[in-house]
Design a protein around this motif. Structure first.
Motif, PDB file in Angstrom:
ATOM      1  N   VAL A 122     -82.321  72.285  25.327  1.00  0.00           N
ATOM      2  CA  VAL A 122     -82.798  73.302  26.567  1.00  0.00           C
ATOM      3  C   VAL A 122     -82.330  75.176  26.245  1.00  0.00           C
ATOM      4  CG1 VAL A 122     -83.519  72.727  28.600  1.00  0.00           C
ATOM      5  CG2 VAL A 122     -83.787  71.272  27.445  1.00  0.00           C
ATOM      6  N   ARG A 123     -83.012  75.623  26.936  1.00  0.00           N
ATOM      7  CA  ARG A 123     -82.869  76.641  27.239  1.00  0.00           C
ATOM      8  C   ARG A 123     -83.925  76.995  28.055  1.00  0.00           C
ATOM      9  NH1 ARG A 123     -79.402  75.705  24.394  1.00  0.00           N
ATOM     10  NH2 ARG A 123     -78.359  76.100  21.833  1.00  0.00           N
ATOM     11  N   TRP A 124     -82.501  78.187  28.494  1.00  0.00           N
ATOM     12  CA  TRP A 124     -83.366  78.067  29.750  1.00  0.00           C
ATOM     13  C   TRP A 124     -83.963  79.912  29.991  1.00  0.00           C
ATOM     14  CZ3 TRP A 124     -84.515  74.435  33.410  1.00  0.00           C
ATOM     15  CH2 TRP A 124     -84.508  73.539  33.706  1.00  0.00           C
ATOM     16  N   CYS A 125     -84.980  79.983  30.342  1.00  0.00           N
ATOM     17  CA  CYS A 125     -85.717  81.608  30.714  1.00  0.00           C
ATOM     18  C   CYS A 125     -84.694  81.556  31.694  1.00  0.00           C
ATOM     19  CB  CYS A 125     -87.072  81.306  29.912  1.00  0.00           C
ATOM     20  SG  CYS A 125     -87.329  80.360  28.444  1.00  0.00           S
ATOM     21  N   LEU A 128     -89.712  76.721  37.395  1.00  0.00           N
ATOM     22  CA  LEU A 128     -88.685  77.279  36.590  1.00  0.00           C
ATOM     23  C   LEU A 128     -89.309  77.183  35.005  1.00  0.00           C
ATOM     24  CD1 LEU A 128     -85.253  75.079  37.778  1.00  0.00           C
ATOM     25  CD2 LEU A 128     -86.309  77.467  38.060  1.00  0.00           C
ATOM     26  N   THR A 129     -88.449  78.110  34.352  1.00  0.00           N
ATOM     27  CA  THR A 129     -88.995  78.214  33.039  1.00  0.00           C
ATOM     28  C   THR A 129     -87.953  77.680  32.123  1.00  0.00           C
ATOM     29  OG1 THR A 129     -90.885  80.119  33.061  1.00  0.00           O
ATOM     30  CG2 THR A 129     -90.357  80.001  31.624  1.00  0.00           C
ATOM     31  N   LEU A 130     -87.893  77.158  30.724  1.00  0.00           N
ATOM     32  CA  LEU A 130     -86.849  76.958  29.569  1.00  0.00           C
ATOM     33  C   LEU A 130     -88.306  76.150  28.310  1.00  0.00           C
ATOM     34  CD1 LEU A 130     -86.686  72.487  30.434  1.00  0.00           C
ATOM     35  CD2 LEU A 130     -88.220  73.853  31.737  1.00  0.00           C
ATOM     36  N   ARG A 163     -87.047  64.654  25.022  1.00  0.00           N
ATOM     37  CA  ARG A 163     -85.892  65.058  24.753  1.00  0.00           C
ATOM     38  C   ARG A 163     -85.409  65.143  26.606  1.00  0.00           C
ATOM     39  NH1 ARG A 163     -82.779  64.656  20.554  1.00  0.00           N
ATOM     40  NH2 ARG A 163     -83.408  65.752  19.209  1.00  0.00           N
ATOM     41  N   SER A 164     -84.337  65.584  26.937  1.00  0.00           N
ATOM     42  CA  SER A 164     -83.957  65.225  28.748  1.00  0.00           C
ATOM     43  C   SER A 164     -83.484  66.774  28.923  1.00  0.00           C
ATOM     44  CB  SER A 164     -82.204  64.642  28.632  1.00  0.00           C
ATOM     45  OG  SER A 164     -82.382  64.679  29.783  1.00  0.00           O
ATOM     46  N   ILE A 165     -83.888  67.010  30.109  1.00  0.00           N
ATOM     47  CA  ILE A 165     -84.309  67.479  30.429  1.00  0.00           C
ATOM     48  C   ILE A 165     -82.467  67.839  31.780  1.00  0.00           C
ATOM     49  CG2 ILE A 165     -85.017  69.859  32.634  1.00  0.00           C
ATOM     50  CD1 ILE A 165     -87.832  69.067  31.272  1.00  0.00           C
ATOM     51  N   SER A 166     -81.675  68.869  31.917  1.00  0.00           N
ATOM     52  CA  SER A 166     -80.190  68.829  32.695  1.00  0.00           C
ATOM     53  C   SER A 166     -80.004  70.145  32.298  1.00  0.00           C
ATOM     54  CB  SER A 166     -79.579  67.904  31.346  1.00  0.00           C
ATOM     55  OG  SER A 166     -79.759  66.709  31.388  1.00  0.00           O
ATOM     56  N   GLY A 167     -79.282  70.278  33.113  1.00  0.00           N
ATOM     57  CA  GLY A 167     -78.592  71.778  33.494  1.00  0.00           C
ATOM     58  C   GLY A 167     -78.575  72.515  34.921  1.00  0.00           C
ATOM     59  N   ILE A 168     -79.374  71.771  35.512  1.00  0.00           N
ATOM     60  CA  ILE A 168     -79.572  72.497  37.159  1.00  0.00           C
ATOM     61  C   ILE A 168     -78.320  72.126  38.194  1.00  0.00           C
ATOM     62  CG2 ILE A 168     -81.320  72.456  38.919  1.00  0.00           C
ATOM     63  CD1 ILE A 168     -82.947  71.127  36.613  1.00  0.00           C
ATOM     64  N   ARG A 169     -78.143  73.454  38.457  1.00  0.00           N
ATOM     65  CA  ARG A 169     -76.850  73.217  39.093  1.00  0.00           C
ATOM     66  C   ARG A 169     -77.566  74.167  40.698  1.00  0.00           C
ATOM     67  NH1 ARG A 169     -75.840  70.672  36.728  1.00  0.00           N
ATOM     68  NH2 ARG A 169     -74.350  70.272  34.440  1.00  0.00           N
ATOM     69  N   LEU A 221     -79.187  79.063  42.870  1.00  0.00           N
ATOM     70  CA  LEU A 221     -79.742  77.945  42.364  1.00  0.00           C
ATOM     71  C   LEU A 221     -79.047  78.544  40.848  1.00  0.00           C
ATOM     72  CD1 LEU A 221     -81.607  75.767  40.903  1.00  0.00           C
ATOM     73  CD2 LEU A 221     -83.229  77.566  41.138  1.00  0.00           C
ATOM     74  N   LYS A 222     -78.921  77.827  39.732  1.00  0.00           N
ATOM     75  CA  LYS A 222     -78.043  78.718  38.610  1.00  0.00           C
ATOM     76  C   LYS A 222     -78.903  77.837  37.587  1.00  0.00           C
ATOM     77  CE  LYS A 222     -74.067  80.878  39.970  1.00  0.00           C
ATOM     78  NZ  LYS A 222     -72.288  80.823  39.581  1.00  0.00           N
ATOM     79  N   MET A 223     -78.703  77.575  36.399  1.00  0.00           N
ATOM     80  CA  MET A 223     -79.189  76.900  35.088  1.00  0.00           C
ATOM     81  C   MET A 223     -78.361  76.823  34.167  1.00  0.00           C
ATOM     82  SD  MET A 223     -82.283  78.070  36.713  1.00  0.00           S
ATOM     83  CE  MET A 223     -82.792  79.344  36.099  1.00  0.00           C
TER      84      MET A 223
END
Length: 287
Positions: A219-222, A242-244, A252-258, A211-213
């Motif tokens: 959005v900033r992932w923590c 997940l924490t962000l 705002r849209s939540i994106s960036g999950i890989r 899992l990568k963010m």
């Protein structure tokens, strides 16, 4: 005898309206034994117009909406509406209200529909526990049993059966499905919050996941990117938190999950998985 006729009327009941093909046969004798047969084709009119629609949810269940309308010019009495589902499903009718501790039908005590009058029925369908893993891999057009409506026009008349076959298109979730189990409606800007995700293996092969963010403009992932959720069997699921935090106000849209299957080197990208409303931080406003 010559010149004589037989004037008999034969009555029959049609229990399921639709295409009807009655066949009449008569045998008689002149010099030899004779036989006469005739086939008729007609379509009795149906007083009910029935529409059905399935609604899929992010969880392992779905909803069925049934709309019944009386399109005839006379009153129709609805005796019973029931579902005949495949073995893997259970049903819950959502057509009652709890009033003073007792369940009462949303339609009251009325059992009839006037001309052009309609009703809506709602059902909650769930997979049985033993079929849950199999259900997560289903796709395409599926047979969902049938809807049966027992009705009649006049009191004392023999009831008629109206049958509606049920089919639905199973949602295509690809090989790896990601859904949200928990997410706040509103968050404060630049303050961390958590979301809970669930991933489901919709293939017939085992997966070894990574899992990568990746950050976006809003959005900033923590935490550490590159965690290993572990192995995922076919049809099984696992949840993770997940924490962000969001940097911009508004919706705002939540994106960036890989998610990467390291066994087959396949990457699954998940963008715009949800929206959150970002409000000003109360701490920053006070300062």
């Amino acid at each position: 005898m010559v010149g004589h006729c037989i004037d008999d009327v034969i009555h029959d009941k049609i229990l399921n309206p639709g295409r009807v093909i009655p066949k009449s046969s008569v045998s008689f004798q002149l010099n030899v034994q004779m036989f006469l047969s005739k086939i008729c084709l007609f379509y009795p009119s149906e007083p009910l117009d029935v529409k059905t629609k399935f609604y899929n949810s992010d969880k392992d269940d779905l909803f069925l909406e049934v709309q019944i309308e009386n399109i005839s010019h006379s009153t129709v009495f609805i005796r019973e509406v029931s579902l005949k589902l495949p073995e893997m499903y259970t049903e819950e009718a959502l057509n009652t209200l709890n009033l003073e501790g007792e369940d009462e039908c949303t339609f009251g005590t009325r059992t009839f529909l006037q001309a052009t009058e309609g009703r809506h029925y709602l059902y909650h369908l769930q997979f049985k526990e033993e079929y849950l893993e199999k259900a997560r891999t289903l796709s395409g057009l599926m047979e969902m049993g049938k809807l049966e409506i027992v009705w009649k026009r006049e009191l004392g008349e023999m009831p008629m059966l109206h049958t509606v076959p049920l089919r639905r298109e199973a949602p295509s979730c690809g090989e790896l499905k990601l859904s949200l189990e928990k997410i706040p409606d509103t968050v404060a800007r630049e303050e961390p919050f958590q979301i809970t995700c669930k991933i489901t293996n919709c293939t017939d092969k085992k997966m070894k996941l990574l899992l990568k963010m990746f950050d976006t403009t809003s959005v900033r992932w923590c935490g550490c990117s590159g965690r290993k959720p572990g192995r995922l069997k076919p049809g099984s699921s696992l949840s993770f938190t997940l924490t962000l935090l969001c940097l911009q106000l508004g919706l705002r849209s939540i994106s960036g999950i890989r998610v990467i299957d390291t066994t087959l080197k396949t990457k699954y990208c998940y963008d715009d998985v949800a929206n959150v409303c970002v409000l000003p931080s109360m701490v920053n406003m006070k300062s």
